[in-house]
Structures are given as C-alpha cells and as structure tokens.
Design a protein around this motif. Structure first.
Motif, PDB file in Angstrom:
ATOM      1  N   ASN A 152      29.599  64.526  30.364  1.00 13.16           N
ATOM      2  CA  ASN A 152      30.910  64.752  30.715  1.00 13.16           C
ATOM      3  C   ASN A 152      31.205  64.996  32.109  1.00 13.16           C
ATOM      4  O   ASN A 152      30.277  65.477  32.836  1.00 13.16           O
ATOM      5  N   GLY A 153      32.251  64.534  32.741  1.00  9.99           N
ATOM      6  CA  GLY A 153      32.557  64.857  34.201  1.00  9.99           C
ATOM      7  C   GLY A 153      33.086  63.583  34.773  1.00  9.99           C
ATOM      8  O   GLY A 153      33.038  62.342  34.282  1.00  9.99           O
ATOM      9  N   ASN A 154      33.047  63.663  36.241  1.00 13.70           N
ATOM     10  CA  ASN A 154      33.458  62.668  37.033  1.00 13.70           C
ATOM     11  C   ASN A 154      32.234  61.663  37.540  1.00 13.70           C
ATOM     12  O   ASN A 154      31.074  62.275  37.995  1.00 13.70           O
ATOM     13  N   TYR A 155      32.868  60.297  37.651  1.00 15.04           N
ATOM     14  CA  TYR A 155      31.779  59.385  37.948  1.00 15.04           C
ATOM     15  C   TYR A 155      32.014  58.633  39.112  1.00 15.04           C
ATOM     16  O   TYR A 155      33.404  58.148  39.292  1.00 15.04           O
ATOM     17  N   ASN A 156      31.430  58.059  39.862  1.00 21.03           N
ATOM     18  CA  ASN A 156      31.903  57.205  40.912  1.00 21.03           C
ATOM     19  C   ASN A 156      31.399  55.848  40.707  1.00 21.03           C
ATOM     20  O   ASN A 156      30.280  55.611  40.086  1.00 21.03           O
ATOM     21  N   VAL A 157      32.228  54.757  40.649  1.00 18.54           N
ATOM     22  CA  VAL A 157      31.925  53.546  40.403  1.00 18.54           C
ATOM     23  C   VAL A 157      31.948  52.651  41.696  1.00 18.54           C
ATOM     24  O   VAL A 157      32.858  52.580  42.050  1.00 18.54           O
ATOM     25  N   LYS A 158      30.769  51.975  41.817  1.00 15.40           N
ATOM     26  CA  LYS A 158      30.656  51.116  43.022  1.00 15.40           C
ATOM     27  C   LYS A 158      30.504  49.581  42.355  1.00 15.40           C
ATOM     28  O   LYS A 158      29.652  49.395  41.632  1.00 15.40           O
ATOM     29  N   GLU A 159      31.385  48.412  42.870  1.00 15.01           N
ATOM     30  CA  GLU A 159      31.340  47.236  42.269  1.00 15.01           C
ATOM     31  C   GLU A 159      31.422  46.407  43.446  1.00 15.01           C
ATOM     32  O   GLU A 159      31.943  46.062  44.362  1.00 15.01           O
ATOM     33  N   TYR A 160      30.257  45.326  43.226  1.00 14.26           N
ATOM     34  CA  TYR A 160      30.048  43.994  43.977  1.00 14.26           C
ATOM     35  C   TYR A 160      30.458  43.052  43.264  1.00 14.26           C
ATOM     36  O   TYR A 160      29.848  42.887  42.004  1.00 14.26           O
ATOM     37  N   PHE A 161      30.991  42.028  43.724  1.00 16.05           N
ATOM     38  CA  PHE A 161      31.562  40.879  43.074  1.00 16.05           C
ATOM     39  C   PHE A 161      31.571  39.467  43.917  1.00 16.05           C
ATOM     40  O   PHE A 161      31.770  39.644  45.151  1.00 16.05           O
ATOM     41  N   VAL A 162      31.031  38.399  43.060  1.00 14.00           N
ATOM     42  CA  VAL A 162      30.818  37.077  43.861  1.00 14.00           C
ATOM     43  C   VAL A 162      31.730  36.163  42.980  1.00 14.00           C
ATOM     44  O   VAL A 162      31.470  36.155  41.662  1.00 14.00           O
ATOM     45  N   ASN A 163      32.482  35.379  43.515  1.00 11.07           N
ATOM     46  CA  ASN A 163      33.431  34.591  42.982  1.00 11.07           C
ATOM     47  C   ASN A 163      33.852  33.458  43.833  1.00 11.07           C
ATOM     48  O   ASN A 163      33.327  33.042  44.928  1.00 11.07           O
ATOM     49  N   ARG A 164      35.039  32.732  43.463  1.00 10.39           N
ATOM     50  CA  ARG A 164      35.146  31.412  44.576  1.00 10.39           C
ATOM     51  C   ARG A 164      36.009  32.019  45.674  1.00 10.39           C
ATOM     52  O   ARG A 164      36.436  31.126  46.423  1.00 10.39           O
ATOM     53  N   HIS A 165      36.254  33.334  45.660  1.00 11.60           N
ATOM     54  CA  HIS A 165      36.684  33.939  47.155  1.00 11.60           C
ATOM     55  C   HIS A 165      35.764  34.891  47.820  1.00 11.60           C
ATOM     56  O   HIS A 165      36.142  35.108  48.934  1.00 11.60           O
ATOM     57  N   HIS A 166      34.736  35.073  47.160  1.00 15.34           N
ATOM     58  CA  HIS A 166      33.911  36.179  47.653  1.00 15.34           C
ATOM     59  C   HIS A 166      32.516  35.825  47.514  1.00 15.34           C
ATOM     60  O   HIS A 166      31.972  35.661  46.047  1.00 15.34           O
ATOM     61  N   GLY A 167      31.775  35.532  48.629  1.00 15.61           N
ATOM     62  CA  GLY A 167      30.012  35.500  48.388  1.00 15.61           C
ATOM     63  C   GLY A 167      29.534  34.080  48.130  1.00 15.61           C
ATOM     64  O   GLY A 167      28.599  33.825  48.463  1.00 15.61           O
ATOM     65  N   ASN A 168      30.441  33.202  47.980  1.00 18.10           N
ATOM     66  CA  ASN A 168      29.833  31.878  47.675  1.00 18.10           C
ATOM     67  C   ASN A 168      30.453  30.835  48.709  1.00 18.10           C
ATOM     68  O   ASN A 168      31.384  30.745  49.203  1.00 18.10           O
ATOM     69  N   ALA A 169      29.493  30.537  49.891  1.00 23.48           N
ATOM     70  CA  ALA A 169      29.424  29.841  51.105  1.00 23.48           C
ATOM     71  C   ALA A 169      30.173  28.561  50.744  1.00 23.48           C
ATOM     72  O   ALA A 169      31.192  28.331  51.746  1.00 23.48           O
ATOM     73  N   TYR A 170      30.018  27.826  49.680  1.00 24.08           N
ATOM     74  CA  TYR A 170      30.824  26.700  49.758  1.00 24.08           C
ATOM     75  C   TYR A 170      32.232  26.745  49.504  1.00 24.08           C
ATOM     76  O   TYR A 170      33.261  26.220  50.059  1.00 24.08           O
ATOM     77  N   ASP A 171      32.708  27.775  48.716  1.00 25.01           N
ATOM     78  CA  ASP A 171      34.028  28.040  48.478  1.00 25.01           C
ATOM     79  C   ASP A 171      34.866  28.686  49.600  1.00 25.01           C
ATOM     80  O   ASP A 171      35.957  28.386  49.867  1.00 25.01           O
ATOM     81  N   ILE A 172      34.210  29.438  50.358  1.00 31.35           N
ATOM     82  CA  ILE A 172      34.692  30.127  51.614  1.00 31.35           C
ATOM     83  C   ILE A 172      34.697  28.982  52.589  1.00 31.35           C
ATOM     84  O   ILE A 172      35.658  28.913  53.192  1.00 31.35           O
ATOM     85  N   TRP A 173      33.796  28.064  52.597  1.00 31.34           N
ATOM     86  CA  TRP A 173      34.163  26.815  53.670  1.00 31.34           C
ATOM     87  C   TRP A 173      35.202  26.133  53.371  1.00 31.34           C
ATOM     88  O   TRP A 173      36.170  25.623  54.155  1.00 31.34           O
ATOM     89  N   LEU A 174      35.779  25.929  51.835  1.00 33.94           N
ATOM     90  CA  LEU A 174      36.699  25.213  51.415  1.00 33.94           C
ATOM     91  C   LEU A 174      38.022  26.001  51.942  1.00 33.94           C
ATOM     92  O   LEU A 174      39.056  25.196  52.489  1.00 33.94           O
TER      93      LEU A 174
END
Length: 832
Positions: A756-778
């Motif tokens: 029980n208690g508090n937890y910290n959540v770190k999230e990293y995500f890759v999709n058509r807006h973040h992290g994929n070079a081709y989609d960012i180039w578009l």
C-alpha cells in the motif's frame, strides 16, 4: 498458358462478386457462366471474344458476357483486374438479369463518361476492402449493386435471342469439353463424340470448328500433349509409357505431334528442363533483393470519389477495451533471459569501417547493449584478405582486425560467418549478388579454401586469445537454400561437402569453438524445410552436426512465377500472412522440426528477422512496423535463443540507395543516422525487469525489485489487399490506408498483492506523433531534409514522456493507458 492470378478480395457469402488480379502472357480459349469485367492496369492485350478480336491498352475496360468463348494474348505481359459477377444472385427486383447481354468495350466506344462510373465502382470496391472495418460488408453490398446498375443503365444490349441460342450451344460445348478433359487418355474419335451427342460427324466437326476456332483433332491432340509434358517433367518414365498413358496409339505418333508443337523431340525437351529448371518447378529460385510490393492498382485511385468511401482519418471516439483484473505480483514469477539482446546485426564487415555506421552502433550499444553482432562478408574482397602473387596465396587481416577491434571496444562479440568467396579462390568469380557485389561461388580448389580457413582461425586465436575466440560462434555461408542466382551453389551435395570441410578445418584448430549451421532461410510456402531435413541428416551421417541452429524469418510469402520475365517490373513478388500470429506459428514450426531431428537441446539463434525482405516497402518506415516488432517480440519473448533484427541501418549495400531517406528501408536507423521507431522497441524492452509477472495480447508486465515495468501496445493488422501484395493507394506520404486507424485502445491492468502507498508512474510512448521519424517528417511538411535540418530533426525523434501518481490501497493498484493506433508504451511504477 502463362496466366497467374489471385483473388485480392475475399467477399462474404452474400456478395455475388469476386475480384482477381491477373498477371499474364496468354490465356487460351475458355468460358464461364459468370460475367467477367476486365480492366487493363498495365501493358497491352489482344482479346478475342466469340471470334472478334480487339486491342486493349492501359485502363481499357471490356465485359465478357456469360458463356462467351474468349482468349487473351500479350506479347510483353500484362496486368489486369478481373471482376466476376454472378448475375443470377442479383435477381431481387423481378428482372431476369441472366437473359441480358451487355455491350461494354472501351476499345470500340471510348466514351470516357460511360466508363467512368464502372472504373469508379471497381476502385471503390478495392478501397473499401483495403482494411477490415465494421461496415465493409455493407459497403461491398451497395457497391456491387451500384456496379450492376451502371451496366444496366449504360451498356444493356438487345441481343437476348442471340444469347439464348448461344446458351444452347454452350451447354453442348461444355459437355464435349468436359468429356475430352476427363477421357483424353482413352483415344476416342470424333465419331464417338458425335454418337454421344446424337449428331452427324460432319455437323459436329463444323460445330466444334465454329465455336472453338480450332479443328477437333488439333484441340484433342493439344490436351493430350499438355498432360504428356507434365509427365516428361515430373516423372522418369519412358517416352513409350508416357505416350500410351496419355492417349497416343504409339510412341511415333506422340513424337511427331510433340515435335510439331514444340519444335524439338520429347527427349531433348526433358533434358532441357532438367538442365534449366523453371521457377515453376523450383519455387525457391528467387532473387529477393528484387523484392518489391506491387503498385499496379495505383492507376485506379484517380477514379475514386473526392468523398472517400473509407475513413482513413485519425482515431475518432470509437474505442476498444481490455480490462485485466487481479494480477498478483508476488506469486512464482518466470525468470527472463532477454534473448532479444543476444544479437544485433549490420550488413557486411566492410560497413563497420564506416564512421557513420560506427556511430549508430555506438548509440545502439549505449542504449540497449547487445552481446553479439551478425554480419556478412568478413572474407569478401572488400576486406582485402586474399591475394595471389604468382602461385602463392597471401592472407592479410588488417581490415578484419580493425573491424573486430572496434566491435570489442563497444562490448560486442562477432558471429564469425565465414563468407563470402574471395575472387582468387572462386570457381566462378562472376557469380555475384548485391549492388556492391559479394562473390557467392564455390571454391575452385577446396584445399585452398581450407588453407584460408585454418590460417584465419589461427590468426584470430593468436590476436585475441583462445579464451576470447571460444566465446565467438562460427558458421559458414548465408542462406544456401536460396537459388544459384543468390547464395546457393545450385548443388546441395556440393554445399554439404563445403560445409563439412569448413567445419572440420575450424574444429581441427580448436575443438571447443562453437560451429553452427549456415544461416537458413525457412519460408514455409517454398518448402525449404526439406532442405533442413536433408542437411541435418547428412551432417548426422558425416559427423559434423552443428553446435547451434541458425535461422532467418521474414513474413513475405513468395509467389512462384512461370518465368524470369513474367512480372512486368522484373521483381520477385510477395504477399503477406492474413493471420496475425504467423511469427509465433513459425517459431513453433521450426522448434517442431528441430525436435523431430533430435536437436531440441541445441541453441536456436534467429540471426535475421524483419517484416519483409524488401528494401522498398513503404510500410517499413511507419509506426505499424514498430508495433509489429514489439508485438511479436513480446508474444514470443525468450522462445528462441536470439531475435536478431535485420538490420542496423538503411545505409546498407545490398541495393542502390534512393535519395529519399524514408524509402522503406529495413534499418533501425535511417541512412543519415536518424533513429526510426523500431529503435524504441529495443530501448523499451531493455528497461524490463528480470521476472515476468503476466503477459497477454497488448501487454507485458515484469518486476525489478519493488518496481513494476509494463509495456503496452496497440497492434492493428493490415487488410487483405495489402496481404495480397498490392499497395493500391499507399504513396510516399500516405502509408496507412491498409489499416483501420479509427479505434484507440483502452487498457486497464489491476496489480494485486502490492504494498500500500503512493507510487510514481513514468511513461514513455512512441506513436504517429512521438518517436517515429517518418511520421514526424510528415508533420514537418514531408520535404527532403538538408544536413542542418537533419541535425535539428534528430532531436525531435524522441518518445513522448508523462509522469503521474497512483495510490495503492487494499494491496491493489490499477494502471490504465489509452493507446493510439500502433502506439507502444513503456511504464515504470515505483514506490515513492
């Protein structure tokens, strides 16, 4: 006949249509009860219908009425769309459609407006089926009726009496042709047929000549010859036996007929086939470096309505959901080996001398940390190993040492693939493969090859130490199962001896060196499992069984062709599995093969793996590729001893490099060193814990100490059209039309038995807006990047990042994520 066709859309049972794509040279006389609407996509054809001949060119349309005898010829090959229409199933409005004849032929009446709606209907049917959505069947239903309405409105002909008369004759002709096909070997005569039909011999002879356009005896002899040719190729039976089996009264009659048709004797034909087997006989005779997706259907896209019938927009409010409750985190957990980190890869040894490629590999090692690296050509001429002064062979390992020194400096150990053949040792120096050529010939003198292998192995031990070299896996050659045009020798017995010589030579220097099988490309539809069985059986008999098995996987389903020039683009054709778990089934299949062979305890290294072999499939730059690799990696985690993604970079010397860096290359990095989305598959997987808590479709949960790591993904499978190998309306800047991207994916995972208690959540995500070079180039305008722009762009190709807090009570916490199409997401949940 040189016709190859496949159904590109599989309609439901209530849609009375079938759509095929034809790639052809010629199709002999035939008929069918369905209407057939043909549209030429590429090339020119000559088509004869009921005795009349027309020349059709690109985008011409013609409708073949029910039971019309027709044949098609094309000198240079052609590609057509064929729509088969079963009119009898459209009779819902008290109209007898089967009694109607249509006159639809743009070669005779090239009125664009009359045919525009026909072309639109064909294009719309294909677009509506480019991916699977909930309304597709209804769209198909409406479009099929729209197509028939346009035929009735614009092309209905007053020829019902002619049709009825023709129908009567077609029934008779069908009976006759079916009888010939079923009883061809019984050596019957025209008088036998006439008696069966209660007709006179002269009348039947004229009837056959009129409607088939050929004399009865010519047609009958041709049928017998077709079957005899098959026997010549597939059996070793005598000419006399084949003649008698196929309805010839004696062998001389067969030989005369054969020579007249083929301008050679049957014996000469059989010998020619044995020396020059066609692609039909050996489906693995491919050159996959020429593998490119088909874009024949692109011509249809101009006929689509501006109001698209398919929604290719970003996600709407439609969702799919996954809720998993009660995932205990303290029960017995599965330890993970993280075998995806066993191997990475680069194209060839000489590329490792390139500073740009070295920087990519350094970046990959810094962020993931692989243990071994696979590459080709450590002995090839671009490494300057072998020279000959007079009769004396000389070996120089300067460049080899530079490559190996660099790899060891970044904590990578090499897979020593003993390849390819130095020119000075090659039996045939002109047998090459790749844009920057490798020589893939057998050695002219096996003793000289053995001399090189022994000297090279001793050099490695002297320079790097026995303890170090014993940790390096050794093998010889790449994909010997492929054709002689590529890496194969064209003689399996010769390759098996070559393998044993190499194996024995390495083992003679140090018995403890691990020597594995050659890299084996196993594509089930090409039957290459037979090669594996024969190879292993031979090794068992000759005391050279590999210490590990070395396999490759690509999702391509290679289509065998009828000749090298059959496809107009001179490229090998492929399609892709319609099922979503082909990779899992493949792994199960090869494990079963190795268990059957008694090799279940041998390590199995997958040293090449990608969605496609093609360096030009535009889908490879998309977020689909990222999600595809993540899904298959997690669903098969640790099932093999390595999962080696091929390859490090698009800057690879197998094919010419296009100027556009987003050309559908296979790499983790673009040719300019930009991280592609697939980089983050391995980056995220590297942050997983060492114990598996739970996994399922869309999620993978691990534990590291008192923190929890979760990878989620939203995979969407491509539609049947892309699976059939057709790009259709996929373009350089529009690469997602093969997918239904209208749904996001809501995941809810409840972890229980947590503190029980508090937890910290770190999230990293890759999709058509973040992290994929081709989609960012578009998003940046899809304009070619200058070197200065590339440096700026590099900083944009990073994952999205988010932090939040969760509170666990009653020893449970729930993690939720809303994933966009093709998104991969890593989350770490740590107690505060």
């Amino acid at each position: 006949m040189l016709d190859e066709r496949h159904e590109i859309i599989e309609f439901g049972p209530h849609i009375p249509l079938k759509i095929f794509i034809h790639k052809l040279g010629s199709v002999s006389k035939h008929w069918h009860s369905s209407l057939e609407l043909l549209m030429v996509l590429e090339g020119n054809i000559s088509i004869t219908v009921d005795g009349e001949t027309w020349q059709l060119k690109d985008e011409d349309v013609i409708l073949i009425n029910s039971n019309s005898i027709h044949e098609i010829h094309s000198e240079n090959g052609a590609v057509m769309i064929a729509v088969q229409i079963k009119l009898s199933l459209f009779n819902q409005f008290q109209t007898d459609l089967t009694s109607i004849v249509f006159d639809c032929n743009s070669a005779t009446t090239p009125d664009f407006k009359r045919y525009a709606n026909i072309r639109f209907a064909i294009a719309s049917l294909i677009q509506a089926n480019s991916y699977h959505s909930d309304g597709t069947d209804y769209m198909n239903y409406s479009l099929s009726y729209y197509l028939v309405s346009q035929l009735l409105e614009n092309f209905k002909s007053n020829a019902s009496e002619t049709l009825q008369k023709q129908q009567k004759y077609m029934e008779r002709l069908t009976r006759i042709i079916n009888f010939i096909n079923e009883h061809y070997a019984e050596n019957f005569s025209l008088s036998d047929l006439a008696a069966m039909e209660n007709l006179s011999v002269p009348y039947l002879s004229q009837f056959f000549d009129k409607y088939m356009g050929v004399k009865f005896i010519q047609y009958y002899t041709g049928i017998k010859l077709e079957h005899a040719v098959s026997d010549l190729i597939s059996t070793k039976d005598s000419i006399e036996t084949i003649a008698m089996r196929n309805g010839f009264t004696e062998s001389h009659a067969f030989i005369r007929a054969f020579k007249k048709q083929y301008q050679m004797l049957p014996s000469a034909f059989r010998k020619q086939q044995a020396q020059n087997p066609t692609l039909t006989a050996h489906a693995n005779d491919i050159n996959y470096l020429l593998l490119e997706p088909s874009n024949y259907l692109q011509a249809l896209t101009k006929y689509l309505s501006t109001n698209d019938l398919s929604a290719h927009s970003m996600p709407s409010a439609v969702h799919k959901e996954l809720v998993v409750s009660d995932i205990p985190v303290t029960e017995t957990l599965t330890p993970l080996r993280h075998t995806f980190k066993t191997f990475t890869s680069v194209g060839r040894a000489a590329e490792l001398l390139d500073r740009n490629i070295q920087e990519m590999l350094i970046d990959l090692q810094k962020n993931v940390g692989f243990r071994y690296i696979k590459f080709h050509g450590i002995l090839s001429d671009d490494m300057m190993v072998v020279s000959r002064i007079g009769q004396e062979l000389r070996f120089t390992y300067t460049l080899v040492d530079q490559v190996l020194d660099f790899l060891l400096s970044i904590q990578l150990k090499p897979l020593i693939q003993l390849s390819f053949m130095p020119k000075e040792l090659a039996e045939n120096p002109d047998k090459t493969v790749c844009y920057c050529p490798f020589i893939t010939s057998p050695p002219a003198d096996m003793k000289e090859w053995n001399f090189l292998i022994e000297d090279f192995t001793r050099h490695l031990i002297e320079r790097y130490g026995l303890d170090e070299v014993k940790q390096w896996p050794f093998t010889v050659w790449n994909e010997p199962v492929t054709s002689k045009k590529m890496f194969g020798f064209g003689d399996d017995a010769l390759f098996f001896r070559f393998y044993k010589h190499t194996y024995d030579t390495v083992k003679s220097v140090c018995q403890d060196i691990q020597f594995g099988s050659p890299s084996m490309l196993y594509i089930e539809n090409l039957g290459n499992a037979d090669w594996i069985y024969r190879f292993v059986g031979w090794c068992q008999e000759n005391n050279c069984l590999p210490d590990f098995m070395n396999i490759h996987y690509y999702a391509d389903i290679i289509l065998p062709t009828s000749g090298d020039d059959f496809f107009l683009n001179k490229a090998t054709a492929s399609c892709f599995p319609k099922i979503t778990d082909d990779f899992s089934l493949f792994i199960g299949g090869v494990k079963k093969i190795f268990k059957t062979l008694g090799l279940q305890d041998k390590p199995v290294y997958m040293t090449e793996w990608n969605f496609t072999m093609s360096h030009r499939n535009l889908i490879s730059d998309t977020s689909f590729k990222t999600c595809y690799i993540m899904k298959n990696l997690l669903k098969n985690y640790d099932r093999l001893d390595s999962f080696c993604y091929w390859s490090l970079t698009d800057l690879i010397r197998e094919n010419p490099l296009p100027p556009n860096q987003f050309h559908g290359g296979l790499g983790i990095y673009t040719s300019s060193g930009l991280r592609k989305g697939v980089f983050y598959v391995f980056y995220f997987a590297n942050m997983l814990g060492d114990e598996l808590i739970a996994s399922g479709d869309g999620y993978f949960i691990t534990r590291k100490g008192d923190s929890y790591q979760i990878i989620t993904y939203h995979y969407i499978h491509y539609g049947d059209l892309f699976a059939a190998g057709e790009l259709f309306d996929i373009t350089e800047t529009n690469r997602y039309t093969a997918f239904d991207t209208t749904k996001s994916f809501d995941i809810s995972l409840q972890l229980t038995e947590v503190a029980n208690g508090n937890y910290n959540v770190k999230e990293y995500f890759v999709n058509r807006h973040h992290g994929n070079a081709y989609d960012i180039w578009l998003e940046m305008g899809a304009i070619p990047l200058s070197p200065k722009d590339t440096d700026l762009f590099r900083g944009l190709c990073v994952p999205g990042f988010h932090q939040s807090r969760l509170y666990a009570e009653k020893h449970a916490l729930t993690y939720t994520a809303e994933l966009k199409p093709f998104e991969i997401r890593f989350a770490e949940i740590s107690p505060l």
